[in-house]
Design an enzyme around this catalytic site. Structure first.
Site, short mmCIF file in Angstrom:
data_model
loop_
_atom_site.label_atom_id
_atom_site.label_comp_id
_atom_site.label_asym_id
_atom_site.label_seq_id
_atom_site.Cartn_x
_atom_site.Cartn_y
_atom_site.Cartn_z
N SER A 1 -7.67 -10.22 23.89
CA SER A 1 -9.02 -10.66 23.58
C SER A 1 -9.57 -9.79 22.47
O SER A 1 -9.31 -8.60 22.41
CB SER A 1 -9.92 -10.54 24.82
OG SER A 1 -11.28 -10.79 24.47
N GLY B 1 -12.20 -7.36 14.00
CA GLY B 1 -12.55 -7.90 12.69
C GLY B 1 -11.89 -7.19 11.53
O GLY B 1 -12.22 -7.45 10.37
N CYS C 1 -8.74 -12.00 10.29
CA CYS C 1 -9.67 -12.00 11.42
C CYS C 1 -11.10 -12.18 10.93
O CYS C 1 -11.51 -11.53 9.97
CB CYS C 1 -9.53 -10.70 12.21
SG CYS C 1 -10.53 -10.67 13.71
N ASP D 1 -5.07 -1.57 15.96
CA ASP D 1 -4.70 -2.97 15.80
C ASP D 1 -5.45 -3.60 14.63
O ASP D 1 -6.65 -3.84 14.71
CB ASP D 1 -5.01 -3.72 17.10
CG ASP D 1 -4.69 -5.20 17.02
OD1 ASP D 1 -3.93 -5.60 16.12
OD2 ASP D 1 -5.20 -5.96 17.87
N GLY D 2 -4.73 -3.87 13.55
CA GLY D 2 -5.33 -4.57 12.42
C GLY D 2 -5.72 -3.66 11.27
O GLY D 2 -5.92 -2.46 11.44
N GLY E 1 0.32 -7.48 12.03
CA GLY E 1 0.65 -8.89 11.96
C GLY E 1 1.06 -9.28 10.55
O GLY E 1 2.21 -9.59 10.28
N TYR F 1 1.21 -18.22 8.18
CA TYR F 1 0.61 -17.09 8.89
C TYR F 1 -0.83 -17.44 9.20
O TYR F 1 -1.57 -17.86 8.32
CB TYR F 1 0.67 -15.82 8.04
CG TYR F 1 0.00 -14.62 8.65
CD1 TYR F 1 0.40 -14.12 9.88
CD2 TYR F 1 -1.06 -13.97 8.01
CE1 TYR F 1 -0.21 -13.02 10.46
CE2 TYR F 1 -1.67 -12.87 8.56
CZ TYR F 1 -1.25 -12.41 9.79
OH TYR F 1 -1.86 -11.30 10.36
N GLY G 1 -6.84 -17.32 16.94
CA GLY G 1 -8.10 -17.97 17.24
C GLY G 1 -8.44 -19.07 16.24
O GLY G 1 -9.52 -19.63 16.28
N ARG H 1 -6.01 -18.83 25.77
CA ARG H 1 -6.23 -17.39 25.73
C ARG H 1 -7.55 -17.03 25.06
O ARG H 1 -8.14 -16.00 25.34
CB ARG H 1 -5.08 -16.72 24.95
CG ARG H 1 -3.84 -16.51 25.76
CD ARG H 1 -2.62 -16.31 24.86
NE ARG H 1 -2.79 -15.30 23.84
CZ ARG H 1 -1.88 -15.07 22.89
NH1 ARG H 1 -0.77 -15.77 22.86
NH2 ARG H 1 -2.08 -14.15 21.99
#
Length: 436
Positions: free
Chosen positions: A258, A309, A314, A347-348, A370, A408, A412, A424
């Site tokens: 999430s 974000g 994102c 993450d990101g 990613g 890619y 969401g 999810r």
């Protein structure tokens, strides 16, 4: 200073920089170089993914259907990292072995074999009774055998090497490699007790393993010799059923997926997992503040994903108006999590190797990526060529510009949700929803 040098204030300490009320991205900060008194080969990147899982390489591939499936998960684990993916196939793979070698049947022809090898990087085909794996191995055919065949219509049964040398399917990599080298083989099939083909070991795979630097020569494997693999789930009631299947498939770690992890739903899911599967580590998140981190740590999280974000595709900050610049988020959450011995995953926002260094230096134990892996051979999905439109003699002509691409997208996105990720990321019956 004791060595006679005068101490000069030059730059800011992290405590000073990140407590001024300003939020910083990775590109907003730069580190000053220090004195080096060690060789590069002495650097050890071993780190904790969670409280109980250790990795040799601090890299994690993101749970995105255009990035991590079985091939990416296997590649990440082979190099000491881990992938968050679909588990059933990835857990069946073993480091160094080919799980789906080229196979044909004895009745297939030399022409069939030549056509397959022409589009493959392999130079051998295993011959089984049915022409597939999990069938009895009867021979092996190499390019040399095909070259010596009288014509393209010759059956493989006439040119194959019968009853090739093999080893039991449960043989570990080190033992199989030693056998391949001692017997001067290029290919070594692994077969079950019934003689059914299971895997293949090639000389090239052994050489690649031997040539790996010591720092990345330790794959991420469990006590069963299989790759470490993680999987992502949501916090709905039906995710508990999926979790049961994942545990049966051998999952090593679960990620609660999430973009806003500080919710009553994620807290309840953490408590459920810990109550039902006490030995299974849980990665919770995403979070960007100390307060959020404390809530999930108290609930029992074994690691935290940090980022909101900051990913290249994102839109959480634009759509939901929440988030934080990634460098500040990593530092703030790590400052709290480290007090409880909980590792964090940045993450990101990773666009280059320098960003990885910054994330780890600011307190992250690992980085999740990613777009960094998207488009590679191991990434999920097939390649396609970009089409451009050219006006020629007042006629619009479609041409391929030669650039090979892979799709890619965020999980969401509308495209991903139409294919199932809405289970999810969206839940209209709840007060909280996730943007990505």
């Amino acid at each position: 200073m004791g060595d006679g040098l005068v101490e000069v204030k030059d730059g800011f300490t992290p405590e000073h920089l990140f407590n001024q009320g300003t939020s910083y991205t990775y590109d907003d900060v730069i580190f000053h170089p220090g004195y080096i008194d060690f060789p590069a080969e002495s650097v050890d990147l071993t780190t904790n993914l969670t409280r109980n899982i250790t990795l040799a390489t601090p890299c994690v591939s993101s749970p995105m259907d255009t990035v991590t499936e079985s091939s990416m998960a296997a590649a990440m684990a082979a190099l000491g990292g881990i992938g968050i993916t679909l588990v059933s196939h990835a857990k069946s793979l073993r480091f160094g072995f080919v799980s789906d070698p080229l196979c044909l049947s004895p009745s297939d022809t030399v022409g069939d074999a030549s056509a397959i090898l022409s589009s493959s990087s392999s130079s051998c085909i295993l011959v089984t009774e049915s022409g597939t794996t999990k069938s009895r191995l009867v021979g092996i055919v190499t390019e040399r055998d095909l070259f010596a065949a009288p014509d393209q219509e010759t059956r493989l049964s006439s040119v194959m090497t019968r009853d090739p040398i093999s080893v039991p399917a449960e043989t570990r990599f080190e033992q199989a490699a030693a056998s391949l080298i001692a017997k001067k083989l290029k290919y070594l099939p692994l077969v079950s007790k019934d003689g059914l083909l299971v895997e293949l070991l090639s000389r090239d795979n052994v050489k690649k393993r031997m040539e790996l630097p010591v720092s990345v020569a330790r794959p991420s494997v469990g006590v069963d010799g299989k790759f470490l693999v993680g999987a992502a789930i949501g916090t709905r009631e039906n995710d508990k059923e999926r979790l049961e299947y994942l545990v049966k498939a051998g999952i090593n770690v679960i990620v609660l997926d999430s973009s806003q992890g500080d919710s009553t739903y994620q807290k309840e899911m953490i408590l459920y997992v810990k109550r039902t599967y006490p030995k299974l580590d849980v990665i919770a998140g995403n979070v960007v503040t100390s307060y959020q981190a404390q809530n999930l740590i108290k609930a029992g999280a074994d690691a935290l994903r940090v980022g909101m974000g900051s990913g290249s595709i994102c839109t959480t900050q634009e759509v939901c108006a929440v988030g934080r610049a990634q460098a500040t988020a990593v530092y703030k959450v790590a400052s709290v999590a480290s007090q409880s011995g909980v590792p964090i995953i940045a993450d990101g926002g990773i666009q280059n190797s320098g960003h990885i260094v910054k994330a780890l230096s600011l307190g992250a134990s690992t980085v999740m990526m990613g777009s960094f892996f998207a488009g590679t051979e191991e990434a999920a999905g097939g390649y396609f060529y970009k089409v451009i439109h050219i006006l020629w003699k007042n006629i619009c002509v479609n041409c391929m510009d030669g650039r090979r691409l892979k799709k890619y997208r965020g999980m969401g996105s509308l495209d991903a949700m139409t294919k199932g990720s809405d289970a999810r990321y969206l839940d209209c019956s709840r007060s909280f929803s996730s943007c990505a």
